[in-house]
Design a protein around this motif. Structure first.
Motif, PDB file in Angstrom:
ATOM      1  N   GLY A   1       0.784  -1.232   0.000  1.00 52.37           N
ATOM      2  CA  GLY A   1       0.000   0.000   0.000  1.00 52.37           C
ATOM      3  C   GLY A   1       0.808   1.271   0.000  1.00 52.37           C
ATOM      4  O   GLY A   1       0.243   2.358  -0.176  1.00 52.37           O
ATOM      5  N   THR A   2       2.111   1.140   0.230  1.00 56.31           N
ATOM      6  CA  THR A   2       3.022   2.296   0.208  1.00 56.31           C
ATOM      7  C   THR A   2       4.294   1.825  -0.487  1.00 56.31           C
ATOM      8  O   THR A   2       5.333   1.664   0.151  1.00 56.31           O
ATOM      9  N   VAL A   3       4.208   1.633  -1.789  1.00 54.98           N
ATOM     10  CA  VAL A   3       5.273   0.919  -2.506  1.00 54.98           C
ATOM     11  C   VAL A   3       6.592   1.662  -2.523  1.00 54.98           C
ATOM     12  O   VAL A   3       7.664   1.059  -2.618  1.00 54.98           O
ATOM     13  N   GLY A   4       6.562   3.005  -2.403  1.00 56.84           N
ATOM     14  CA  GLY A   4       7.814   3.767  -2.361  1.00 56.84           C
ATOM     15  C   GLY A   4       8.696   3.457  -3.553  1.00 56.84           C
ATOM     16  O   GLY A   4       8.235   3.385  -4.698  1.00 56.84           O
ATOM     17  N   GLY A   5       9.975   3.241  -3.300  1.00 51.56           N
ATOM     18  CA  GLY A   5      10.898   2.916  -4.378  1.00 51.56           C
ATOM     19  C   GLY A   5      10.900   1.457  -4.782  1.00 51.56           C
ATOM     20  O   GLY A   5      11.666   1.053  -5.651  1.00 51.56           O
ATOM     21  N   GLY A   6      10.065   0.645  -4.141  1.00 47.47           N
ATOM     22  CA  GLY A   6       9.922  -0.756  -4.519  1.00 47.47           C
ATOM     23  C   GLY A   6      10.801  -1.721  -3.757  1.00 47.47           C
ATOM     24  O   GLY A   6      10.905  -2.893  -4.136  1.00 47.47           O
ATOM     25  N   GLY A   7      11.428  -1.279  -2.669  1.00 47.28           N
ATOM     26  CA  GLY A   7      12.336  -2.153  -1.920  1.00 47.28           C
ATOM     27  C   GLY A   7      11.656  -3.373  -1.337  1.00 47.28           C
ATOM     28  O   GLY A   7      12.084  -4.517  -1.566  1.00 47.28           O
ATOM     29  N   HIS A   8      10.580  -3.169  -0.565  1.00 47.66           N
ATOM     30  CA  HIS A   8       9.833  -4.307  -0.033  1.00 47.66           C
ATOM     31  C   HIS A   8       9.198  -5.098  -1.164  1.00 47.66           C
ATOM     32  O   HIS A   8       9.207  -6.335  -1.163  1.00 47.66           O
ATOM     33  N   ALA A   9       8.618  -4.382  -2.137  1.00 41.81           N
ATOM     34  CA  ALA A   9       7.892  -5.029  -3.226  1.00 41.81           C
ATOM     35  C   ALA A   9       8.789  -5.976  -4.020  1.00 41.81           C
ATOM     36  O   ALA A   9       8.360  -7.073  -4.416  1.00 41.81           O
ATOM     37  N   HIS A  10      10.030  -5.583  -4.247  1.00 44.79           N
ATOM     38  CA  HIS A  10      10.957  -6.405  -5.016  1.00 44.79           C
ATOM     39  C   HIS A  10      11.176  -7.751  -4.329  1.00 44.79           C
ATOM     40  O   HIS A  10      11.146  -8.813  -4.975  1.00 44.79           O
ATOM     41  N   GLU A  11      11.387  -7.724  -3.027  1.00 46.16           N
ATOM     42  CA  GLU A  11      11.630  -8.961  -2.287  1.00 46.16           C
ATOM     43  C   GLU A  11      10.356  -9.800  -2.153  1.00 46.16           C
ATOM     44  O   GLU A  11      10.418 -11.026  -2.133  1.00 46.16           O
ATOM     45  N   ILE A  12       9.215  -9.132  -2.058  1.00 46.35           N
ATOM     46  CA  ILE A  12       7.946  -9.868  -2.019  1.00 46.35           C
ATOM     47  C   ILE A  12       7.735 -10.604  -3.336  1.00 46.35           C
ATOM     48  O   ILE A  12       7.364 -11.784  -3.359  1.00 46.35           O
ATOM     49  N   LEU A  13       7.978  -9.905  -4.455  1.00 47.91           N
ATOM     50  CA  LEU A  13       7.793 -10.529  -5.771  1.00 47.91           C
ATOM     51  C   LEU A  13       8.707 -11.741  -5.960  1.00 47.91           C
ATOM     52  O   LEU A  13       8.301 -12.735  -6.571  1.00 47.91           O
ATOM     53  N   LYS A  14       9.925 -11.669  -5.429  1.00 45.04           N
ATOM     54  CA  LYS A  14      10.844 -12.811  -5.539  1.00 45.04           C
ATOM     55  C   LYS A  14      10.256 -14.052  -4.880  1.00 45.04           C
ATOM     56  O   LYS A  14      10.576 -15.181  -5.266  1.00 45.04           O
ATOM     57  N   ARG A  15       9.366 -13.847  -3.910  1.00 42.39           N
ATOM     58  CA  ARG A  15       8.811 -14.973  -3.166  1.00 42.39           C
ATOM     59  C   ARG A  15       7.438 -15.415  -3.662  1.00 42.39           C
ATOM     60  O   ARG A  15       7.027 -16.548  -3.390  1.00 42.39           O
ATOM     61  N   ILE A  16       6.707 -14.562  -4.365  1.00 40.92           N
ATOM     62  CA  ILE A  16       5.359 -14.949  -4.806  1.00 40.92           C
ATOM     63  C   ILE A  16       5.312 -15.351  -6.285  1.00 40.92           C
ATOM     64  O   ILE A  16       4.319 -15.906  -6.748  1.00 40.92           O
ATOM     65  N   VAL A  17       6.389 -15.065  -7.012  1.00 39.49           N
ATOM     66  CA  VAL A  17       6.496 -15.503  -8.410  1.00 39.49           C
ATOM     67  C   VAL A  17       7.196 -16.870  -8.423  1.00 39.49           C
ATOM     68  O   VAL A  17       8.152 -17.068  -7.673  1.00 39.49           O
ATOM     69  N   PRO A  18       6.751 -17.830  -9.231  1.00 37.91           N
ATOM     70  CA  PRO A  18       5.730 -17.715 -10.283  1.00 37.91           C
ATOM     71  C   PRO A  18       4.311 -17.833  -9.735  1.00 37.91           C
ATOM     72  O   PRO A  18       4.082 -18.400  -8.671  1.00 37.91           O
ATOM     73  N   GLY A  19       3.406 -17.281 -10.503  1.00 38.52           N
ATOM     74  CA  GLY A  19       1.987 -17.405 -10.197  1.00 38.52           C
ATOM     75  C   GLY A  19       1.424 -16.308  -9.343  1.00 38.52           C
ATOM     76  O   GLY A  19       0.201 -16.163  -9.236  1.00 38.52           O
ATOM     77  N   GLY A  20       2.308 -15.510  -8.721  1.00 41.81           N
ATOM     78  CA  GLY A  20       1.844 -14.453  -7.838  1.00 41.81           C
ATOM     79  C   GLY A  20       1.688 -13.120  -8.548  1.00 41.81           C
ATOM     80  O   GLY A  20       2.133 -12.938  -9.688  1.00 41.81           O
ATOM     81  N   PHE A  21       1.087 -12.169  -7.834  1.00 46.68           N
ATOM     82  CA  PHE A  21       0.863 -10.838  -8.411  1.00 46.68           C
ATOM     83  C   PHE A  21       0.907  -9.808  -7.288  1.00 46.68           C
ATOM     84  O   PHE A  21       0.392 -10.055  -6.188  1.00 46.68           O
ATOM     85  N   LEU A  22       1.531  -8.662  -7.551  1.00 46.28           N
ATOM     86  CA  LEU A  22       1.643  -7.592  -6.559  1.00 46.28           C
ATOM     87  C   LEU A  22       0.993  -6.324  -7.074  1.00 46.28           C
ATOM     88  O   LEU A  22       1.208  -5.937  -8.232  1.00 46.28           O
TER      89      LEU A  22
END
Length: 308
Positions: free
Chosen positions: A28-49
């Motif tokens: 909800g506060t993606v900022g520069g994408g630091g948290h989002a990048h690491e989350i995506l590494k864990r939910i892909v494949p098949g995940g979506f952010l």
């Protein structure tokens, strides 16, 4: 200046969210994408952010940071309090997790023109969303003395709120952060200025909170986030000052124990049932090594709950 925001409590957040492949997560506060990048590494494949932010500069930076995951994320210019509307527009009914990092980014603090900091002279601004018209200039120059005192006292927890409000009103118009700092220093007695943090810190925090409606939107955002979670989904919130953390703690408590029956009542008759289980009995805080590497993380506190 390049947008930068070191993600705080990164490993702790990933553990709390319990990310795994195939999940749909909202930052909800993606900022520069630091948290989002690491989350995506864990939910892909098949995940979506879904990454939400009020700052277009943050979204631009996040787009670059996350480009290796093209097709696995969507960035939206919005307020995290509008998460229901954002998900509806994307055709998403429910998600597996949501993160709210309530901190101000290093870019916002250090970019002189944004007017967030008392350390540099700049136009009074403090807007997290530069497309909104209401700014710190409006608060400082248009609020009544009573309104200013309320803001500075309630949001800054400043003991000299009344004097600061009076000095501000008597010094108008105030155009820049440097002028405001000078007024605050004159309002606070010399002996008090020699103790504690920078004399303008609490007042600047208070005005920033007022400009961006940070606290008034937080309770709604937490309740709406729980509404859009799937059963078993998790909400993690990182706060950076006591006012935020108090709201998060109180909201988690009310959502986990909403019963209004008298304590001595043998059975519940109010019909209110817990909606979440609180997973953090105490807030998670940074390690000493993280604080050494990123001093701005020192006040961070993370709390997490799971939808029942």
């Amino acid at each position: 200046m390049e947008f930068s925001h070191t993600p705080v409590l990164l490993n702790e957040v990933l553990e709390l969210l319990n990310c795994h492949p195939g999940q749909v997560i909202v930052d909800g506060t993606v900022g520069g994408g630091g948290h989002a990048h690491e989350i995506l590494k864990r939910i892909v494949p098949g995940g979506f952010l879904i990454g939400i932010d009020r700052d277009p500069n943050a979204l631009e930076a996040a787009q670059k940071k996350l480009r290796e995951f093209e097709g696995c994320f969507k960035l939206v210019h919005a307020n995290f309090a509008d998460v229901k509307e954002v998900l509806k527009s994307l055709g998403i009914d429910a998600v597996d997790g949501m993160l709210l990092d309530l901190g101000v980014s290093s870019y916002q603090l250090e970019e002189r023109a944004r007017g967030f900091t008392y350390m540099q002279d700049a136009p009074l601004d403090m807007r997290m969303d530069p497309t909104q018209t209401f700014s710190a200039y409006n608060v400082v120059n248009e609020y009544s003395q009573q309104e200013l005192e309320r803001v500075i006292r309630d949001y800054g927890e400043e003991r000299w709120a009344k004097r600061i409000a009076q000095f501000i009103v008597n010094s108008r118009p105030i155009e820049t952060t440097g002028q405001l700092v000078d007024v605050i220093k004159k309002a606070i007695p010399a002996a008090a200025r020699r103790e504690g943090p920078h004399p303008a810190k609490r007042t600047f925090q208070a005005i920033r909170i007022e400009v961006n409606q940070e606290l008034s939107l937080l309770s709604k955002a937490i309740e709406d986030a729980v509404d859009v979670l799937k059963p078993g989904g998790r909400l993690c919130v990182i706060s950076f000052h006591s006012l935020e953390d108090r709201i998060v703690k109180q909201m988690f408590r009310s959502l986990s124990n909403p019963c209004t029956c008298p304590p001595d009542s043998p059975v519940c008759t109010c019909g209110r049932r817990p909606r979440v289980k609180v997973l953090t009995s105490k807030p998670v805080t940074p390690t000493s090594s993280e604080v050494s590497a990123n001093p701005r993380s020192r006040s961070a506190k993370a709390r997490c709950c799971q939808k029942l």
